[in-house]
Design a protein around this motif. Structure first.
Motif, PDB file in Angstrom:
ATOM      1  N   ARG A  62      67.768   5.102 -43.755  1.00 51.03           N
ATOM      2  CA  ARG A  62      67.791   4.153 -42.640  1.00 51.03           C
ATOM      3  C   ARG A  62      66.399   3.796 -42.116  1.00 51.03           C
ATOM      4  O   ARG A  62      66.266   3.317 -40.995  1.00 51.03           O
ATOM      5  CB  ARG A  62      68.620   4.727 -41.487  1.00 51.03           C
ATOM      6  CG  ARG A  62      70.061   4.945 -41.852  1.00 51.03           C
ATOM      7  CD  ARG A  62      70.894   5.186 -40.623  1.00 51.03           C
ATOM      8  NE  ARG A  62      72.256   5.495 -40.970  1.00 51.03           N
ATOM      9  CZ  ARG A  62      73.136   4.608 -41.406  1.00 51.03           C
ATOM     10  NH1 ARG A  62      72.795   3.371 -41.550  1.00 51.03           N
ATOM     11  NH2 ARG A  62      74.367   4.966 -41.702  1.00 51.03           N
ATOM     12  N   THR A  63      65.368   4.014 -42.899  1.00 52.45           N
ATOM     13  CA  THR A  63      64.013   3.737 -42.425  1.00 52.45           C
ATOM     14  C   THR A  63      63.197   2.956 -43.449  1.00 52.45           C
ATOM     15  O   THR A  63      63.121   3.337 -44.608  1.00 52.45           O
ATOM     16  CB  THR A  63      63.269   5.050 -42.094  1.00 52.45           C
ATOM     17  OG1 THR A  63      64.085   5.817 -41.207  1.00 52.45           O
ATOM     18  CG2 THR A  63      61.936   4.787 -41.431  1.00 52.45           C
ATOM     19  N   LEU A  64      62.604   1.865 -42.980  1.00 54.04           N
ATOM     20  CA  LEU A  64      61.666   1.087 -43.791  1.00 54.04           C
ATOM     21  C   LEU A  64      60.257   1.391 -43.306  1.00 54.04           C
ATOM     22  O   LEU A  64      60.030   1.520 -42.105  1.00 54.04           O
ATOM     23  CB  LEU A  64      61.897  -0.420 -43.607  1.00 54.04           C
ATOM     24  CG  LEU A  64      63.007  -1.091 -44.389  1.00 54.04           C
ATOM     25  CD1 LEU A  64      63.020  -2.579 -44.073  1.00 54.04           C
ATOM     26  CD2 LEU A  64      62.855  -0.877 -45.868  1.00 54.04           C
ATOM     27  N   VAL A  65      59.327   1.492 -44.233  1.00 51.21           N
ATOM     28  CA  VAL A  65      57.920   1.686 -43.878  1.00 51.21           C
ATOM     29  C   VAL A  65      57.159   0.447 -44.334  1.00 51.21           C
ATOM     30  O   VAL A  65      57.248   0.050 -45.497  1.00 51.21           O
ATOM     31  CB  VAL A  65      57.341   2.956 -44.546  1.00 51.21           C
ATOM     32  CG1 VAL A  65      55.853   3.084 -44.241  1.00 51.21           C
ATOM     33  CG2 VAL A  65      58.084   4.189 -44.065  1.00 51.21           C
ATOM     34  N   ILE A  97      53.954   0.693 -39.946  1.00 50.81           N
ATOM     35  CA  ILE A  97      55.048   0.374 -39.024  1.00 50.81           C
ATOM     36  C   ILE A  97      56.321   0.953 -39.622  1.00 50.81           C
ATOM     37  O   ILE A  97      56.584   0.795 -40.812  1.00 50.81           O
ATOM     38  CB  ILE A  97      55.193  -1.159 -38.860  1.00 50.81           C
ATOM     39  CG1 ILE A  97      53.929  -1.728 -38.224  1.00 50.81           C
ATOM     40  CG2 ILE A  97      56.423  -1.503 -38.032  1.00 50.81           C
ATOM     41  CD1 ILE A  97      53.883  -3.234 -38.207  1.00 50.81           C
ATOM     42  N   ARG A  98      57.084   1.628 -38.781  1.00 51.74           N
ATOM     43  CA  ARG A  98      58.368   2.161 -39.225  1.00 51.74           C
ATOM     44  C   ARG A  98      59.482   1.389 -38.524  1.00 51.74           C
ATOM     45  O   ARG A  98      59.434   1.187 -37.320  1.00 51.74           O
ATOM     46  CB  ARG A  98      58.487   3.645 -38.880  1.00 51.74           C
ATOM     47  CG  ARG A  98      57.584   4.541 -39.704  1.00 51.74           C
ATOM     48  CD  ARG A  98      57.854   6.010 -39.449  1.00 51.74           C
ATOM     49  NE  ARG A  98      56.964   7.013 -39.958  1.00 51.74           N
ATOM     50  CZ  ARG A  98      56.001   6.912 -40.854  1.00 51.74           C
ATOM     51  NH1 ARG A  98      55.759   5.786 -41.385  1.00 51.74           N
ATOM     52  NH2 ARG A  98      55.257   7.926 -41.236  1.00 51.74           N
ATOM     53  N   LEU A  99      60.472   0.988 -39.323  1.00 49.61           N
ATOM     54  CA  LEU A  99      61.655   0.309 -38.779  1.00 49.61           C
ATOM     55  C   LEU A  99      62.856   1.206 -39.018  1.00 49.61           C
ATOM     56  O   LEU A  99      63.193   1.492 -40.175  1.00 49.61           O
ATOM     57  CB  LEU A  99      61.889  -1.013 -39.506  1.00 49.61           C
ATOM     58  CG  LEU A  99      61.089  -2.223 -39.086  1.00 49.61           C
ATOM     59  CD1 LEU A  99      61.510  -3.434 -39.911  1.00 49.61           C
ATOM     60  CD2 LEU A  99      61.279  -2.525 -37.625  1.00 49.61           C
ATOM     61  N   SER A 100      63.479   1.658 -37.939  1.00 51.21           N
ATOM     62  CA  SER A 100      64.668   2.491 -38.074  1.00 51.21           C
ATOM     63  C   SER A 100      65.904   1.629 -37.873  1.00 51.21           C
ATOM     64  O   SER A 100      65.998   0.895 -36.884  1.00 51.21           O
ATOM     65  CB  SER A 100      64.656   3.617 -37.048  1.00 51.21           C
ATOM     66  OG  SER A 100      63.582   4.477 -37.329  1.00 51.21           O
ATOM     67  N   PHE A 101      66.830   1.727 -38.820  1.00 50.06           N
ATOM     68  CA  PHE A 101      68.071   0.962 -38.738  1.00 50.06           C
ATOM     69  C   PHE A 101      69.123   1.833 -38.075  1.00 50.06           C
ATOM     70  O   PHE A 101      69.504   2.870 -38.635  1.00 50.06           O
ATOM     71  CB  PHE A 101      68.545   0.563 -40.140  1.00 50.06           C
ATOM     72  CG  PHE A 101      67.689  -0.494 -40.764  1.00 50.06           C
ATOM     73  CD1 PHE A 101      68.142  -1.796 -40.857  1.00 50.06           C
ATOM     74  CD2 PHE A 101      66.426  -0.195 -41.256  1.00 50.06           C
ATOM     75  CE1 PHE A 101      67.359  -2.773 -41.425  1.00 50.06           C
ATOM     76  CE2 PHE A 101      65.633  -1.166 -41.827  1.00 50.06           C
ATOM     77  CZ  PHE A 101      66.093  -2.466 -41.904  1.00 50.06           C
TER      78      PHE A 101
END
Length: 184
Positions: A62-65, A97-101
């Motif tokens: 669930r995480t994009l970097v 940048i980390r994007l948590s879904f």
């Protein structure tokens, strides 16, 4: 001269490809780099796609970097994500940048499935409009005595067969994407 169907098949194929691209940008609760496809960043005065200014990878389910090629772009990328309609809040440590879904709620999943079905229906309408245009062209050719009545019937049958094939392809895409979204 027979009815030239290639141009209409190309249009139908493009419609289905556009739908497939739309579907890749719909997030289904898992981290998918394609949800960022439509985001552009101001790169020295030029709007550039996020993929062309940063490395995007999936670190966890669930995480994009997002790692920009230049550290100075971190703020720009963060701003672009915030103003997008993704509904995600980026976290940055100055370098990446980390994007948590978040886990999708049942209600949100149903909304996404509705959106998937609407996009699918819109694509079907586009396919049917292309079919109408192809049939109109065939009828004009028949009226101008460029093709016989038998060739007109064959052309209409070919057009309908092509249309049915693309409509069933769209139905399959709708079902697959809906299942993917509803899978918890």
């Amino acid at each position: 001269m027979s009815v030239e169907l290639k141009q209409f098949e190309d249009k139908m194929k493009k419609s289905v490809e556009n739908l497939a691209n739309d579907y890749t940008t719909i997030r289904a609760g898992r981290a998918n780099p394609h949800v960022l496809d439509k985001i552009t960043v101001d790169y020295y005065g030029t709007p550039s796609g996020l993929q062309s200014v940063a490395n995007i990878s999936v670190s966890e389910a669930r995480t994009l970097v997002i790692q920009p090629w230049e550290p100075s772009l971190v703020k720009e990328i963060e701003k672009a994500i915030l103003v997008s309609d993704l509904g995600l809040t980026p976290n940055n440590d100055g370098k990446v940048i980390r994007l948590s879904f978040p886990e999708l709620t049942e209600e949100r999943r149903k909304e996404l499935v509705k959106d998937v079905k609407k996009k699918g229906e819109d694509c079907k309408v586009a396919i049917r409009n292309i079919r109408r245009d192809a049939n109109d062209m065939a009828k004009k050719q028949q009226k101008a005595n460029e093709i016989s009545e038998d060739e007109l019937k064959d052309a209409e049958a070919g057009i309908q067969k092509m249309t049915d094939g693309y409509i069933s392809q769209i139905d399959n895409m709708i079902d697959e994407k809906s299942k993917e979204i509803m899978t918890v």
